[in-house]
Design a protein around this motif. Sequence first.
Motif, mmCIF file in Angstrom:
data_model
loop_
_atom_site.group_PDB
_atom_site.id
_atom_site.type_symbol
_atom_site.label_atom_id
_atom_site.label_comp_id
_atom_site.label_asym_id
_atom_site.label_seq_id
_atom_site.Cartn_x
_atom_site.Cartn_y
_atom_site.Cartn_z
ATOM 1 N N CYS A 1 0.827 -1.209 0.000
ATOM 2 C CA CYS A 1 0.000 0.000 0.000
ATOM 3 C C CYS A 1 0.863 1.262 0.000
ATOM 4 N N PHE B 1 0.029 4.048 -2.635
ATOM 5 C CA PHE B 1 -0.457 5.356 -2.200
ATOM 6 C C PHE B 1 0.652 6.413 -2.114
ATOM 7 N N THR C 1 2.925 6.573 0.265
ATOM 8 C CA THR C 1 3.001 6.937 1.684
ATOM 9 C C THR C 1 4.208 6.256 2.331
ATOM 10 N N HIS D 1 -7.711 -6.314 1.573
ATOM 11 C CA HIS D 1 -8.676 -5.245 1.305
ATOM 12 C C HIS D 1 -8.908 -4.398 2.551
ATOM 13 N N GLU E 1 -5.955 -2.030 2.827
ATOM 14 C CA GLU E 1 -6.073 -0.988 1.803
ATOM 15 C C GLU E 1 -7.165 0.010 2.173
ATOM 16 N N SER E 2 -8.275 -0.488 2.742
ATOM 17 C CA SER E 2 -9.342 0.398 3.195
ATOM 18 C C SER E 2 -8.815 1.355 4.263
ATOM 19 N N PHE F 1 -5.786 2.463 4.646
ATOM 20 C CA PHE F 1 -4.936 3.465 4.000
ATOM 21 C C PHE F 1 -5.776 4.578 3.372
ATOM 22 N N ASN F 2 -6.958 4.223 2.890
ATOM 23 C CA ASN F 2 -7.807 5.224 2.237
ATOM 24 C C ASN F 2 -8.352 6.258 3.208
ATOM 25 N N ILE F 3 -8.497 5.895 4.484
ATOM 26 C CA ILE F 3 -9.106 6.841 5.418
ATOM 27 C C ILE F 3 -8.095 7.406 6.421
ATOM 28 N N GLU G 1 -5.609 9.772 8.133
ATOM 29 C CA GLU G 1 -5.392 11.216 8.069
ATOM 30 C C GLU G 1 -3.911 11.504 7.799
ATOM 31 N N HIS H 1 -8.607 3.329 12.213
ATOM 32 C CA HIS H 1 -8.503 3.358 10.750
ATOM 33 C C HIS H 1 -9.120 2.111 10.119
#
Length: 481
Positions: free
Chosen positions: A349, A353, A355, A382, A385-386, A388-390, A392, A402
């Motif tokens: 990830c 991303f 990051t 998944h 990865e979810s 990582f999407n949220i 901050e 998270h």
Amino acid sequence: MRNGVNIHLKDWASQFEWILSMIDVGVHMVDHEGVTVYYNETMANIDGLDRAQVLGLNVFELFPSLTSETSTLHLVLQTGERIADKLQTYVNMQGKQITSINSTYPLYEGDVMVGAVEIAKDISNVMSMYDQILDLNKQLTVSKQRNKSSVGTADYHFGDMIGQDPAFLKAVSIAKKAARSPSPVLIYGSTGTGKELVAQSIHNASSRRNQPFIAQNCAAVPKELMEALLFGTNRGAFTGSIDRQGIFEQANGGTLFFDELNNLDLSLQAKLLRVLQDGKIRRIGGMTEQKVDVRIIAAMNIPPQEALDKGILRSDLFFRLNVVHIELPSLVERLSDIPLLVDHCIERCNELFGTHVRGIRDAALQRLMRFKWPGSIRELMHAIESAFNIMEPGYDLLEEHHLPDFLFEPQPEVVAPLARLKPALHPISDIGLPSMLDQFERDVILSVFEQCAGNISQTAQALGLKRQALQYKLNKHGITK
């Protein structure tokens, strides 16, 4: 009269016509001369026509590309015999190409044939997908032939398989040995355990690594198209067919991976068995056979014994494929591997991303360790990865808040503290590691089974297994009430 209401035949006729207008298959009815007397809305949508244009017109006026030999309605009117599941491609009055699966039946009034009816299911979109699959596979094959330094079309290697769980390591060990031979392989594992990853790794470690690897999900293509997808077609095999390779030809010299084999139609299982035995295929509509050199790897997401018991897997095909058997443990059976898998997911990830997350908090990791993971490793990936999407900006560690909401839903309690179960300590030289692992699995299952008083559902829940998978293992180890 029923309940004081007079029921007339014409009233029922109007009701039947309304029903036919609502169903999602096309219905085209003609009289004994081939003139359209009924044509429902679905059939109009399939053909791209207006119902008002169709009623009263002959079949050949509607579809100029059809002939007396290719029109199923005309053939049934001539022979009086039904035609079932006929694949047909034709051009309608607007010049639109349509592919459908048709079943056509004669209509009788007493002993006199008064017409015919055709029931059609539009598969134009599926046929387009089928063409795209074959074209893409062909492009990959051609590209590989032009680039002799290519490593084939499989992406994964054994180095991508992460874990230290004994059952997992046993599966990897068998897979590595299988890479040295041309024998068929059957992989069993629940959804998300990495069956295709294993298949690709075997291919890339084998002598076929520079040849094509083609994966086909047996549940993804209608059975009426699967045969053409597998074996290819010759021009004239059915209306609109062209000379086209199937995936056996495209994979020649390489590996074919059949996922969800238990969803393959039984008649096609018989034809697959023949290819395995003879190494020859024949295109649909073809007159000659040709040799193919393809290694078969198949996978199932239900226990093979269950598929055999249900009659959805031929026993002769099972025995032919099960030369090398690999059983992948689900994630709940290898919870100790979660930290390693999470670290790998974080690295992946970070690349995705852009990051620089360093790791995960203990509380978040414990939350992951307590979940049952019905979707196994894929579901875990998944979930990361979810997260990582949220996340901050500014966080360099995954926090518990998270994680996705479904991880916080109540989970059934595990009956036995499985982490404290220890295998009987026998010298490995006496029985060998594979036998030792089998014995350990049996001891664990038997211990929990006895704690649950022989209740299969409670035992399956405690072990984090599906009931069918547990039943398979109980039979395998000879454990009974």
